[in-house]
Design a protein around this motif. Structure first.
Motif, mmCIF file in Angstrom:
data_model
loop_
_atom_site.group_PDB
_atom_site.id
_atom_site.type_symbol
_atom_site.label_atom_id
_atom_site.label_comp_id
_atom_site.label_asym_id
_atom_site.label_seq_id
_atom_site.Cartn_x
_atom_site.Cartn_y
_atom_site.Cartn_z
ATOM 1 N N ALA A 28 38.164 44.676 39.572
ATOM 2 C CA ALA A 28 38.316 44.639 41.031
ATOM 3 C C ALA A 28 37.208 45.419 41.724
ATOM 4 O O ALA A 28 36.800 45.072 42.840
ATOM 5 N N SER A 77 34.700 43.066 42.180
ATOM 6 C CA SER A 77 35.234 41.835 42.793
ATOM 7 C C SER A 77 35.169 40.647 41.842
ATOM 8 O O SER A 77 34.940 39.514 42.273
ATOM 9 N N ARG A 137 40.653 34.192 46.576
ATOM 10 C CA ARG A 137 39.945 35.431 46.888
ATOM 11 C C ARG A 137 40.774 36.381 47.750
ATOM 12 O O ARG A 137 40.666 37.607 47.637
ATOM 13 N N LYS A 138 41.592 35.830 48.648
ATOM 14 C CA LYS A 138 42.403 36.697 49.511
ATOM 15 C C LYS A 138 43.369 37.537 48.679
ATOM 16 O O LYS A 138 43.674 38.680 49.037
ATOM 17 N N ASP A 180 41.250 40.331 47.196
ATOM 18 C CA ASP A 180 40.892 41.281 48.254
ATOM 19 C C ASP A 180 42.074 42.205 48.591
ATOM 20 O O ASP A 180 41.890 43.407 48.817
ATOM 21 N N ARG A 222 42.367 44.763 45.824
ATOM 22 C CA ARG A 222 41.347 45.803 45.938
ATOM 23 C C ARG A 222 41.728 46.816 47.013
ATOM 24 O O ARG A 222 41.590 48.033 46.826
ATOM 25 N N LYS A 223 42.210 46.325 48.140
ATOM 26 C CA LYS A 223 42.565 47.214 49.242
ATOM 27 C C LYS A 223 43.729 48.129 48.879
ATOM 28 O O LYS A 223 43.753 49.305 49.250
#
Length: 395
Positions: free
Chosen positions: A295, A298, A361-362, A365, A368-369
């Motif tokens: 992550a 990415s 991808r969302k 993401d 990761r957040k």
């Protein structure tokens, strides 16, 4: 008898340590203890370089001993290393470790010694430590109590704050001891990604123009391995896609996986899984913290969890992968590869990709957040700053 032996061991070590503590403390000395490797680990190396950069006078001692199994030769070597570690803990102002080190938890230290647990994973995807007591993949509660598992830590280096409740449960500690800065390998991943990718492709020119998949599963205890289904699925995909896919297999350090002579399957022994992340187009893992490292870069990540229910029962999970990474988790290797091929077609913008499904991808993401620490790229400096503050100012 085992309980009596442990009590005798604890008493004997504390008697020896009592006399070792008569030696004066060197305020500029820090000792690093590792059971993850027989040589200096990446995380330790990066912190030590940063310490020397900031304070050249710092005295650094490193003891590495990867105790595997309970063979007499290994135990004797670890016993000798333990005695050395006791002397250095008695004469240092800081101690940094990356796993459970018995002498750290069993002994009564000087108040001037700060102990920093720099745990070797970036998060707590799977349960460990006190979370797994009494389970097939964990320790017994009595043994944890007798060996004072994970006691005497002043600080614990942790990943993103979302993992904090699980760090507290795993180490039987409180949140005020957690430092959410992440491990130095985060900096390494970000700083060396391009160089690592070039190095891998130079070493394996046959990867050029191919889609490179890295498979890096976690360690399994008392659970049968069935990962070969994935290699069969990749072979099937290559028959359909004109040998488009390369699979790199990197087993856990405690559990080697033999790639054998399967076409299109490599083990890349000269590269670590961390370095191979930069060269892969897709990461496939399961309950391993390498998903967090992926992550950082990415990397589109898929999860091959053929034993999901069994693993949850025998070891335990802190997050439900099906909820956290929807559309990316598969029990069946062939279904996973079909979905990966579809996403890869979309990524390569082939004419045949009109009906392909892009990688979500969302979802990545959001992961990761939620699970990465803040201020990526500063972990090494933050850990070194903490060590130096503790050495200069005390706990």
């Amino acid at each position: 008898m085992k309980k009596i032996a442990i009590y005798i061991l604890r008493l004997g070590l504390n008697i020896i340590y009592f006399f070792l503590k008569l030696f004066p403390v060197k305020q500029n000395k820090v000792v690093f203890l590792s059971r993850q490797s027989d040589s200096l680990t990446l995380d330790f190396s990066m912190v030590q370089e940063e310490l020397k950069r900031q304070q050249p006078y710092v005295e650094i001692v490193t003891l590495c001993n990867r105790l595997e199994g309970e063979k007499s030769g290994g135990l004797m070597r670890f016993a000798a290393t333990t005695l050395k570690s006791m002397y250095h803990m008695a004469t240092s102002s800081a101690c940094v470790l990356d796993a459970y080190w018995p002498a750290v938890s069993l002994l009564h230290h000087k108040k001037s010694l700060t102990v920093i647990q720099m745990w070797h994973a970036l998060g707590k995807i799977k349960q460990s430590g006190y979370q797994t007591l009494g389970r097939e993949s964990g320790r017994s509660a009595e043994m944890a109590r007798l060996m004072k598992m994970h006691e005497n830590y002043d600080y614990i280096i942790a990943g993103g704050k979302a993992w904090n409740p699980f760090y507290c449960q795993s180490f039987h500690t409180t949140e005020d001891k957690l430092v959410n800065c992440g491990l130095p390998r985060i900096d390494h991943l970000l700083e060396t990604a391009e160089d690592n990718r070039r190095a891998v492709l130079d070493a394996y020119p046959q990867f050029s123009g191919k889609t490179v998949i890295l498979y890096a599963p976690t360690f399994r205890k008392n659970i049968e391995l069935h990962w070969e289904e994935l290699t069969d699925a990749v072979a099937e995909a290559n028959r359909r896609e004109k040998d488009q896919y390369v699979l790199i297999v990197k087993g856990h350090p405690n559990q080697k996986l033999e790639a054998g002579d399967r076409p299109g399957v490599f083990d890349c022994p000269d590269f670590t899984a961390v370095d191979l992340l930069a060269a892969c187009d897709y990461l496939i893992t399961d309950y391993s913290a390498i998903a967090i490292e992926g992550a950082v870069l990415s990397r589109p990540t898929w999860y091959f969890v053929y034993d999901y229910e069994e693993y949850r029962e025998k070891n335990g999970m802190n997050i439900d992968l099906f909820e956290v990474m929807p559309g990316c988790v598969f029990r069946d290797g062939h279904a996973l590869m079909q979905r990966l091929v579809s996403a890869d077609r979309a990524a390569r913008n082939d004419e045949i990709s009109r009906d392909a499904m892009p990688y979500p991808r969302k979802v990545l993401d959001a992961y990761r957040k939620a699970y990465l620490p803040e201020h990526l790229g500063t972990s090494t400096r933050q850990v070194a700053d903490l060590i130096l503050r503790c050495m200069m100012d005390g706990k």
